[in-house]
Design a protein around this motif. Structure first.
Motif, PDB file in Angstrom:
ATOM      1  N   ILE A   1      -6.680 -10.185  -4.019  1.00 36.12           N
ATOM      2  CA  ILE A   1      -5.217  -9.606  -2.911  1.00 36.12           C
ATOM      3  C   ILE A   1      -4.828  -8.323  -3.029  1.00 36.12           C
ATOM      4  O   ILE A   1      -5.186  -7.061  -3.049  1.00 36.12           O
ATOM      5  CB  ILE A   1      -4.782  -9.813  -3.374  1.00 36.12           C
ATOM      6  CG1 ILE A   1      -4.740 -11.504  -2.094  1.00 36.12           C
ATOM      7  CG2 ILE A   1      -3.118  -9.563  -2.338  1.00 36.12           C
ATOM      8  CD1 ILE A   1      -3.369 -12.233  -2.032  1.00 36.12           C
ATOM      9  N   LEU A   2      -5.194  -7.848  -5.162  1.00 36.96           N
ATOM     10  CA  LEU A   2      -4.774  -6.123  -5.303  1.00 36.96           C
ATOM     11  C   LEU A   2      -5.469  -5.576  -5.520  1.00 36.96           C
ATOM     12  O   LEU A   2      -5.730  -4.270  -5.330  1.00 36.96           O
ATOM     13  CB  LEU A   2      -4.353  -7.146  -7.547  1.00 36.96           C
ATOM     14  CG  LEU A   2      -3.832  -5.719  -7.753  1.00 36.96           C
ATOM     15  CD1 LEU A   2      -2.751  -4.690  -7.202  1.00 36.96           C
ATOM     16  CD2 LEU A   2      -3.625  -5.399  -9.116  1.00 36.96           C
ATOM     17  N   ALA A   3      -7.096  -5.802  -5.808  1.00 34.87           N
ATOM     18  CA  ALA A   3      -8.414  -4.945  -4.954  1.00 34.87           C
ATOM     19  C   ALA A   3      -8.293  -4.566  -3.747  1.00 34.87           C
ATOM     20  O   ALA A   3      -8.511  -3.331  -3.047  1.00 34.87           O
ATOM     21  CB  ALA A   3      -9.500  -5.709  -5.588  1.00 34.87           C
ATOM     22  N   LEU A   4      -7.684  -5.440  -2.718  1.00 31.19           N
ATOM     23  CA  LEU A   4      -7.756  -4.812  -1.744  1.00 31.19           C
ATOM     24  C   LEU A   4      -5.880  -4.290  -1.404  1.00 31.19           C
ATOM     25  O   LEU A   4      -6.323  -2.737  -0.682  1.00 31.19           O
ATOM     26  CB  LEU A   4      -7.625  -5.842  -0.212  1.00 31.19           C
ATOM     27  CG  LEU A   4      -8.641  -7.097   0.308  1.00 31.19           C
ATOM     28  CD1 LEU A   4      -8.213  -8.146   0.330  1.00 31.19           C
ATOM     29  CD2 LEU A   4      -9.636  -6.287   0.778  1.00 31.19           C
ATOM     30  N   TYR A   5      -5.088  -4.621  -2.119  1.00 29.32           N
ATOM     31  CA  TYR A   5      -4.144  -3.365  -1.866  1.00 29.32           C
ATOM     32  C   TYR A   5      -4.842  -2.089  -2.968  1.00 29.32           C
ATOM     33  O   TYR A   5      -4.091  -1.297  -1.813  1.00 29.32           O
ATOM     34  CB  TYR A   5      -2.774  -4.261  -2.387  1.00 29.32           C
ATOM     35  CG  TYR A   5      -1.477  -4.481  -1.655  1.00 29.32           C
ATOM     36  CD1 TYR A   5      -1.623  -4.306  -0.618  1.00 29.32           C
ATOM     37  CD2 TYR A   5      -1.962  -6.129  -1.441  1.00 29.32           C
ATOM     38  CE1 TYR A   5      -0.999  -5.044   0.540  1.00 29.32           C
ATOM     39  CE2 TYR A   5      -1.212  -6.694  -0.766  1.00 29.32           C
ATOM     40  CZ  TYR A   5      -0.881  -5.940   0.211  1.00 29.32           C
ATOM     41  OH  TYR A   5       0.303  -6.486   0.874  1.00 29.32           O
ATOM     42  N   ASP A   6      -5.278  -1.596  -3.711  1.00 26.29           N
ATOM     43  CA  ASP A   6      -5.338  -0.876  -4.243  1.00 26.29           C
ATOM     44  C   ASP A   6      -6.825   0.081  -3.210  1.00 26.29           C
ATOM     45  O   ASP A   6      -6.347   1.404  -3.091  1.00 26.29           O
ATOM     46  CB  ASP A   6      -6.560  -1.140  -5.813  1.00 26.29           C
ATOM     47  CG  ASP A   6      -5.476  -1.320  -6.739  1.00 26.29           C
ATOM     48  OD1 ASP A   6      -4.241  -1.737  -6.469  1.00 26.29           O
ATOM     49  OD2 ASP A   6      -6.351  -2.292  -8.177  1.00 26.29           O
ATOM     50  N   GLN A   7      -7.585  -0.518  -2.404  1.00 26.88           N
ATOM     51  CA  GLN A   7      -7.848   0.199  -1.535  1.00 26.88           C
ATOM     52  C   GLN A   7      -7.359   0.235  -0.759  1.00 26.88           C
ATOM     53  O   GLN A   7      -7.688   1.520   0.062  1.00 26.88           O
ATOM     54  CB  GLN A   7      -9.381  -0.961  -0.752  1.00 26.88           C
ATOM     55  CG  GLN A   7      -9.965  -0.853   0.121  1.00 26.88           C
ATOM     56  CD  GLN A   7     -10.799  -1.695   0.059  1.00 26.88           C
ATOM     57  OE1 GLN A   7     -11.035  -3.145   0.040  1.00 26.88           O
ATOM     58  NE2 GLN A   7     -12.467  -0.959   1.229  1.00 26.88           N
TER      59      GLN A   7
ATOM     60  N   LEU B   1       4.277  -1.562  -1.882  1.00 22.90           N
ATOM     61  CA  LEU B   1       5.762  -1.987  -2.289  1.00 22.90           C
ATOM     62  C   LEU B   1       4.917  -3.914  -2.011  1.00 22.90           C
ATOM     63  O   LEU B   1       5.510  -4.574  -3.157  1.00 22.90           O
ATOM     64  CB  LEU B   1       7.014  -2.104  -1.184  1.00 22.90           C
ATOM     65  CG  LEU B   1       8.559  -3.595  -1.137  1.00 22.90           C
ATOM     66  CD1 LEU B   1       9.072  -3.072  -2.443  1.00 22.90           C
ATOM     67  CD2 LEU B   1       8.824  -3.419  -0.309  1.00 22.90           C
ATOM     68  N   ASN B   2       4.609  -3.568  -0.951  1.00 23.71           N
ATOM     69  CA  ASN B   2       3.704  -4.993  -1.367  1.00 23.71           C
ATOM     70  C   ASN B   2       2.439  -5.516  -1.656  1.00 23.71           C
ATOM     71  O   ASN B   2       1.938  -6.539  -2.364  1.00 23.71           O
ATOM     72  CB  ASN B   2       2.576  -5.115   0.111  1.00 23.71           C
ATOM     73  CG  ASN B   2       3.933  -4.876   1.497  1.00 23.71           C
ATOM     74  OD1 ASN B   2       5.185  -6.015   1.251  1.00 23.71           O
ATOM     75  ND2 ASN B   2       3.484  -4.394   2.871  1.00 23.71           N
ATOM     76  N   ARG B   3       1.767  -4.286  -2.191  1.00 17.39           N
ATOM     77  CA  ARG B   3       0.947  -3.980  -3.472  1.00 17.39           C
ATOM     78  C   ARG B   3       1.616  -4.706  -4.487  1.00 17.39           C
ATOM     79  O   ARG B   3       0.618  -5.869  -5.819  1.00 17.39           O
ATOM     80  CB  ARG B   3       0.788  -2.536  -3.693  1.00 17.39           C
ATOM     81  CG  ARG B   3      -0.380  -2.903  -4.960  1.00 17.39           C
ATOM     82  CD  ARG B   3      -0.982  -0.994  -5.091  1.00 17.39           C
ATOM     83  NE  ARG B   3      -1.478  -1.632  -6.388  1.00 17.39           N
ATOM     84  CZ  ARG B   3      -1.278  -1.590  -7.650  1.00 17.39           C
ATOM     85  NH1 ARG B   3       0.003  -1.403  -8.736  1.00 17.39           N
ATOM     86  NH2 ARG B   3      -2.231  -1.376  -8.696  1.00 17.39           N
TER      87      ARG B   3
ATOM     88  N   ALA C   1       9.235  -2.513 -12.054  1.00 10.13           N
ATOM     89  CA  ALA C   1       9.118  -0.990 -12.582  1.00 10.13           C
ATOM     90  C   ALA C   1       8.320  -0.426 -11.501  1.00 10.13           C
ATOM     91  O   ALA C   1       8.936   1.150 -10.810  1.00 10.13           O
ATOM     92  CB  ALA C   1       8.633  -1.364 -13.847  1.00 10.13           C
ATOM     93  N   ALA C   2       7.333  -0.594 -10.713  1.00 15.64           N
ATOM     94  CA  ALA C   2       6.713  -0.845  -9.548  1.00 15.64           C
ATOM     95  C   ALA C   2       7.862  -0.096  -8.670  1.00 15.64           C
ATOM     96  O   ALA C   2       7.968   0.957  -7.805  1.00 15.64           O
ATOM     97  CB  ALA C   2       5.308  -0.634  -9.506  1.00 15.64           C
ATOM     98  N   VAL C   3       8.559  -1.170  -8.279  1.00 14.80           N
ATOM     99  CA  VAL C   3       9.610  -1.190  -7.268  1.00 14.80           C
ATOM    100  C   VAL C   3      10.641  -0.272  -6.859  1.00 14.80           C
ATOM    101  O   VAL C   3      10.831   0.038  -6.337  1.00 14.80           O
ATOM    102  CB  VAL C   3       9.768  -2.660  -7.251  1.00 14.80           C
ATOM    103  CG1 VAL C   3      11.002  -2.728  -5.807  1.00 14.80           C
ATOM    104  CG2 VAL C   3       9.008  -3.763  -6.745  1.00 14.80           C
ATOM    105  N   ASP C   4      10.830   0.255  -8.581  1.00 14.95           N
ATOM    106  CA  ASP C   4      12.072   0.670  -8.716  1.00 14.95           C
ATOM    107  C   ASP C   4      11.879   2.083  -8.091  1.00 14.95           C
ATOM    108  O   ASP C   4      12.146   2.372  -8.214  1.00 14.95           O
ATOM    109  CB  ASP C   4      12.343   0.204 -10.120  1.00 14.95           C
ATOM    110  CG  ASP C   4      14.016  -1.010 -10.186  1.00 14.95           C
ATOM    111  OD1 ASP C   4      14.099  -1.095  -9.469  1.00 14.95           O
ATOM    112  OD2 ASP C   4      14.000  -1.796 -11.377  1.00 14.95           O
TER     113      ASP C   4
END
Length: 409
Positions: free
Chosen positions: A313-319, A331-333, A348-351
Motif C-alpha cells: 500500500i505504501l509503495a502504491l501511495y508513493d506512486q 494525508l492518506n499516505r 510528523a508528516a501529517v503536521d
C-alpha cells in the motif's frame, strides 16, 4: 435553494438531470435550463406536499419547467427567434441527433465538460447542474469555500455566453478530450454518496453511488481502451462492496479496522479485482484512479486487518504522490506510514500538512488517532473536537464522539 427544494431534487435526481438536459438542448441556454428546472422543483415542493407525488413525476417536472422557460423567454426577450422557440416548443419537429451517448444524464455531463472551460469551473458547473449537488456539498467535495464555488459556476456560465460555446451534443470524436473532466465529476458524486457531507442527509447515499457506478459503466463501454475509466469503475466497485458493513445498526460509522469482512459483497470485489488485473496486464503507466483502485484491491484482498500488506500500500501511495501530489494523498499516505514506521513518524508528516488541510475534517481525524496511539490523550481530544466540529456526516460524528469519549482523562 431551501432545504425542502434540495430534498425534492435529491429524491428525484434523475428527473432533475433529464429536465436540465431537455431544456438545454431545446433552448441552448444554461441559465434558462437551470432556473426553469429550479422553479419547477420549487413548485413541486408546494404542490406535491398538498396533492401528493404524481404518478409520473418526471413528466410533471418537465412540463412545468418547459412552461417556466417559455414564460421567461417571453418576459426577457423580444427577439423573433426566441418567440419562435417559445411558440414551437411543443411541436413535432425532430430534434438534433443524440450523438454517441444514449443516456440523458451522461450526455449532459459530457456536454457541460466542454474543454474550453477551465477544469475547476466545468467540474463545479456539472456537479451543480447534473449531479444536483448543492453549493455547500460541492464546496465540501472540492475543499474550497462556498463563495468560491459560486464564483466558478458564475464564471463558467459567463464564458459560455461570451464565447458562444454551443451546447452541442458531443460526437464520438469529442469524448476523449472530455472524459477526464467527466470522470472527475463522477468520482466526486460517488464520494458524496460514500460519505455524505450534509448533516440533513442519510450518512450513506446509495442513490449517488449507484448512479455514479451506472454512468461509469457506460463510459467504460463507450471508451473500452481508457485505463482511467476502468480504474475509476474498479475503485467504485471495491468501495461500494463494503457499504453494508460501514454503518452499525445504531447508526454509527464503522471503521475499516472494525468492519465485518464477511458482509462485504464478494461479487463486486471479484469484478473490481478483475479490472485491476486487466489494467496491470496492459503494461501502461497507471493514472490516479487505477492506483487508487489497486490500493483498494490490497485492502479487500486481506482476510482481516492484520493480513493487510502495508508495504504494498505504501509503495502504491508513493506512486500516487508522483501522479497526484495533493495534500489529501499525502494525508492518506501517512496512514500507511503509521502502520510501518509508527505513529510518531506519521504524525510528523501529517503536521506538515496543517496549512493546507486545517479546514478538512479528515486531517483532524487522522491526527486524533495518531495522538491517541502515542498516549497524548489531551491533544487527541482537542483534535477529535475539531474533527467533530467540521464533520457533517451524522454516522461519522457519532463514531468520533465515541472515540473521543473513550480517551483517558
Amino acid at each position: 435553494m431551501n432545504d425542502a427544494e434540495a430534498a425534492v431534487i435529491r429524491a428525484h435526481r434523475e428527473e432533475w438531470a433529464r429536465v436540465v438536459a431537455a431544456l438545454t438542448r431545446r433552448f441552448g441556454d444554461l441559465d434558462i435550463a437551470e432556473e426553469a428546472a429550479a422553479e419547477a422543483f420549487a413548485i413541486a415542493v408546494e404542490r406535491w406536499r398538498a396533492d401528493g407525488v404524481p404518478a409520473n413525476p418526471g413528466a410533471w417536472l418537465t412540463t412545468t419547467a418547459n412552461r417556466r422557460a417559455i414564460d421567461r423567454i417571453r418576459r426577457e426577450s423580444k427577439r423573433d427567434d426566441k418567440h419562435e422557440e417559445a411558440r414551437t416548443v411543443h411541436d413535432d419537429t425532430p430534434h438534433e441527433p443524440l450523438g454517441a451517448i444514449d443516456d440523458d444524464r451522461l450526455r449532459l455531463i459530457f456536454t457541460c465538460c466542454h474543454p474550453a472551460l477551465a477544469a475547476e469551473a466545468r467540474v463545479a458547473l456539472t456537479l451543480r447542474l447534473v449531479g444536483g449537488l448543492t453549493v455547500p456539498e460541492i464546496a465540501r467535495a472540492l475543499l474550497v469555500a462556498e463563495s468560491a464555488v459560486g464564483q466558478r459556476i458564475t464564471r463558467a456560465k459567463a464564458k459560455i455566453k461570451a464565447a458562444r460555446i454551443p451546447y452541442r451534443v458531443p460526437s464520438a470524436e469529442d469524448l476523449p478530450a472530455r472524459v477526464s473532466g467527466v470522470l472527475t465529476v463522477l468520482f466526486l458524486v460517488f464520494n458524496e454518496g460514500y460519505l455524505a457531507t450534509g448533516p440533513g442527509t442519510d450518512p450513506l447515499r446509495h442513490d449517488l453511488t449507484a448512479e455514479a457506478i451506472r454512468l461509469t459503466r457506460l463510459i467504460r463501454a463507450l471508451l473500452p481502451d481508457d485505463g482511467e475509466a476502468a480504474g475509476l469503475l474498479a475503485l467504485m466497485l471495491l468501495t461500494e462492496a463494503r457499504r453494508s458493513a460501514r454503518v452499525s445498526p445504531g447508526g454509527e460509522l464503522v471503521a475499516l479496522t472494525e468492519q465485518d469482512r464477511g458482509a462485504w459483497d464478494t461479487a463486486l470485489i471479484a469484478e473490481g479485482h478483475g479490472l485491476v488485473r486487466e489494467r496491470l496486464a496492459a503494461g501502461v503507466a497507471p493514472g490516479r484512479y487505477q492506483i487508487l483502485a489497486a490500493i483498494n484491491a490490497v485492502h479487500t484482498s486481506a482476510r482481516d486487518m492484520r493480513d493487510t500488506d502495508w508495504s504494498q500500500i505504501l509503495a502504491l501511495y508513493d506512486q500516487l504522490v508522483r501522479v497526484d501530489p495533493s495534500p489529501v494523498v499525502a494525508l492518506n499516505r501517512a496512514i500507511a506510514v503509521a502502520e510501518l514506521d509508527g505513529p510518531e513518524v506519521a504524525l510528523a508528516a501529517v503536521d506538515r500538512l496543517e496549512d493546507r488541510l486545517a479546514g478538512y475534517h479528515a486531517f483532524h481525524v487522522t491526527r486524533a488517532d495518531l495522538l491517541r496511539r502515542l498516549g497524548r490523550s489531551q491533544d487527541s481530544r482537542a483534535a477529535y473536537d475539531r474533527a467533530i466540529e467540521l464533520a457533517g456526516n451524522t454516522a461519522e460524528v457519532a463514531y468520533l464522539i465515541r472515540r473521543r469519549d473513550q480517551l483517558l482523562t
